[in-house]
Scaffold this motif. Structure first.
Motif, PDB file in Angstrom:
ATOM      1  N   HIS A  78       4.130  -8.242  -0.421  1.00 20.80           N
ATOM      2  CA  HIS A  78       3.335  -8.772  -1.521  1.00 20.80           C
ATOM      3  C   HIS A  78       4.158  -9.812  -2.285  1.00 20.80           C
ATOM      4  O   HIS A  78       5.324  -9.582  -2.606  1.00 20.80           O
ATOM      5  CB  HIS A  78       2.923  -7.638  -2.468  1.00 20.80           C
ATOM      6  CG  HIS A  78       2.041  -8.080  -3.596  1.00 20.80           C
ATOM      7  ND1 HIS A  78       0.688  -8.296  -3.437  1.00 20.80           N
ATOM      8  CD2 HIS A  78       2.329  -8.373  -4.895  1.00 20.80           C
ATOM      9  CE1 HIS A  78       0.177  -8.687  -4.601  1.00 20.80           C
ATOM     10  NE2 HIS A  78       1.150  -8.741  -5.493  1.00 20.80           N
ATOM     11  N   SER A  80       3.915 -12.674  -5.632  1.00 21.45           N
ATOM     12  CA  SER A  80       3.167 -13.061  -6.825  1.00 21.45           C
ATOM     13  C   SER A  80       3.664 -14.414  -7.327  1.00 21.45           C
ATOM     14  O   SER A  80       4.877 -14.690  -7.315  1.00 21.45           O
ATOM     15  CB  SER A  80       3.316 -12.021  -7.941  1.00 21.45           C
ATOM     16  OG  SER A  80       2.751 -10.784  -7.564  1.00 21.45           O
ATOM     17  N   SER A  82       3.599 -16.355 -10.728  1.00 22.65           N
ATOM     18  CA  SER A  82       3.304 -16.189 -12.154  1.00 22.65           C
ATOM     19  C   SER A  82       2.622 -17.430 -12.711  1.00 22.65           C
ATOM     20  O   SER A  82       2.639 -18.510 -12.091  1.00 22.65           O
ATOM     21  CB  SER A  82       4.589 -15.918 -12.932  1.00 22.65           C
ATOM     22  OG  SER A  82       5.410 -17.081 -12.930  1.00 22.65           O
ATOM     23  N   ASN A  96      -1.743 -14.116  -6.143  1.00 22.66           N
ATOM     24  CA  ASN A  96      -1.019 -13.135  -5.335  1.00 22.66           C
ATOM     25  C   ASN A  96      -1.434 -13.275  -3.877  1.00 22.66           C
ATOM     26  O   ASN A  96      -2.601 -13.576  -3.578  1.00 22.66           O
ATOM     27  CB  ASN A  96      -1.332 -11.711  -5.802  1.00 22.66           C
ATOM     28  CG  ASN A  96      -1.038 -11.502  -7.277  1.00 22.66           C
ATOM     29  OD1 ASN A  96       0.111 -11.363  -7.668  1.00 22.66           O
ATOM     30  ND2 ASN A  96      -2.077 -11.494  -8.100  1.00 22.66           N
TER      31      ASN A  96
END
Length: 341
Positions: A78, A80, A82, A96
């Motif tokens: 995973h 991400s 921001s 994501n």
């Protein structure tokens, strides 16, 4: 890098006895730059092919691929992005992605699998490539050809996305729906036709370019992935060429009479896209003559003319960009609604 090129490169590495790491986005939320199905490949010398979006997010993916290349631990990772990172990347907000990463060793089973994938794509068949991961193992399979695939995974076949991730009982199922490259027939191998053929091949079309002039339809003038055919005349070409419902057609011969001749025949085919170069005045004149010959207006309405997106293009290279941009636009719409075969 389209699907076929990705798997060709993977197979080439495996046949050469080299390990590779594959990374494919299998789910996305928010404003991550690439959609499910975007792929990357890394070899042991650090060469990277393909992209999952660029920027800081891709840098993190590459770092993880290096680890997997050394330790061989496949999995769904995973990542991400921001809001502040997204702003630096030119995006509105963060996002994501889940990425399937796996090291592929040069073993016989892997070589056979990737040969079969390329065989099916080469036969213009869609490929349903399934990867199953649990805590202790990874399995790769094709459908049809393997049993025991859950209905909820098979239900992803022919949906309007390339890749889908399913979780159940600590198992991850990744369904990759690989689309065969759509055929593109270009009638006319002059300056515009040539540049359009070259650019179309780069963005994932299987290109055949045809001309009644031998010197223009010379295979030596084109890269090997483009088929250049010399035809003695533009009439009756359908006796030798089959144009399917998934095919794209561009008409850009050296004269109005030839364009009209080609168009009258192409309209008899189920081609999903027909584009003809020329002005509105030229279009109206050709349409009027075809109407008098009995061609219905609803059939003529299938034709994109003037062809291409309106970007102020003037040179052959610029016109090719506008035409190929429209091909990409139509292809994307068709892929989102392509489920009636």
């Amino acid at each position: 890098m389209n699907d076929e090129a990705f798997f060709q490169e993977t197979l080439r590495c495996l046949v050469d006895g080299r390990q590779v790491v594959s990374a494919v986005i299998c789910s996305r939320t928010g404003s991550a730059p690439r959609s499910p199905g975007a792929r990357m490949l890394m070899t042991r010398d650090g060469t990277v092919m393909g992209s999952v979006g660029g920027g800081v997010l891709e840098s993190e993916v590459i770092a993880c691929m290096k680890e997997i290349l050394e330790h061989g631990q496949a999995g769904i990772r995973h990542f991400s992005l921001s809001a502040s990172q997204a702003s630096k990347e030119g995006l509105i907000c963060g996002g994501n992605i889940d990425v399937l990463m796996e090291r592929i060793d040069p073993e016989l089973d892997s070589v056979v699998l990737y040969e079969e994938i390329l065989k099916r794509l080469g036969q213009a068949r869609d490929v349903h490539f399934i990867t199953v991961l649990d805590k202790n193992s990874i399995r790769r399979m094709l459908w049809p050809g393997n049993s025991g695939i859950p209905d909820y995974v098979l239900g992803a076949i022919d949906r309007p996305y390339n890749t889908k991730l399913f979780w159940k009982d600590d198992q991850a199922w990744v369904m990759n729906c690989l689309r065969a490259q759509p055929e593109l027939f270009i009638f006319g191998a002059g300056h515009v036709g040539r540049h359009t053929a070259l650019l179309s091949a780069q963005v994932g079309f299987e290109v055949t370019i045809l001309d009644d002039r031998q010197e223009f339809a010379d295979p030596k003038q084109f890269p090997s992935q483009i088929k250049a055919w010399h035809i003695s005349e533009f009439s009756h070409f359908l006796e030798k060429i089959s144009i399917s419902r998934s095919a794209f057609v561009l008409i850009m011969t050296r004269g109005h009479a030839h364009d009209a001749e080609v168009l009258s025949q192409v309209l008899k085919t189920p081609a999903c896209y027909i584009g003809m170069i020329g002005s509105v005045r030229k279009r109206d004149a050709i349409f009027s003559s075809l109407s008098l010959a009995g061609v219905k207006q609803e059939n003529l309405s299938r034709v994109h003319c003037p062809v291409g997106l309106s970007i102020g293009a003037e040179t052959p290279e610029e016109i090719a960009v506008s035409v190929v941009a429209q091909l990409i636009q139509v292809r994307a719409k068709l892929q989102r609604h392509l489920h009636s075969d």
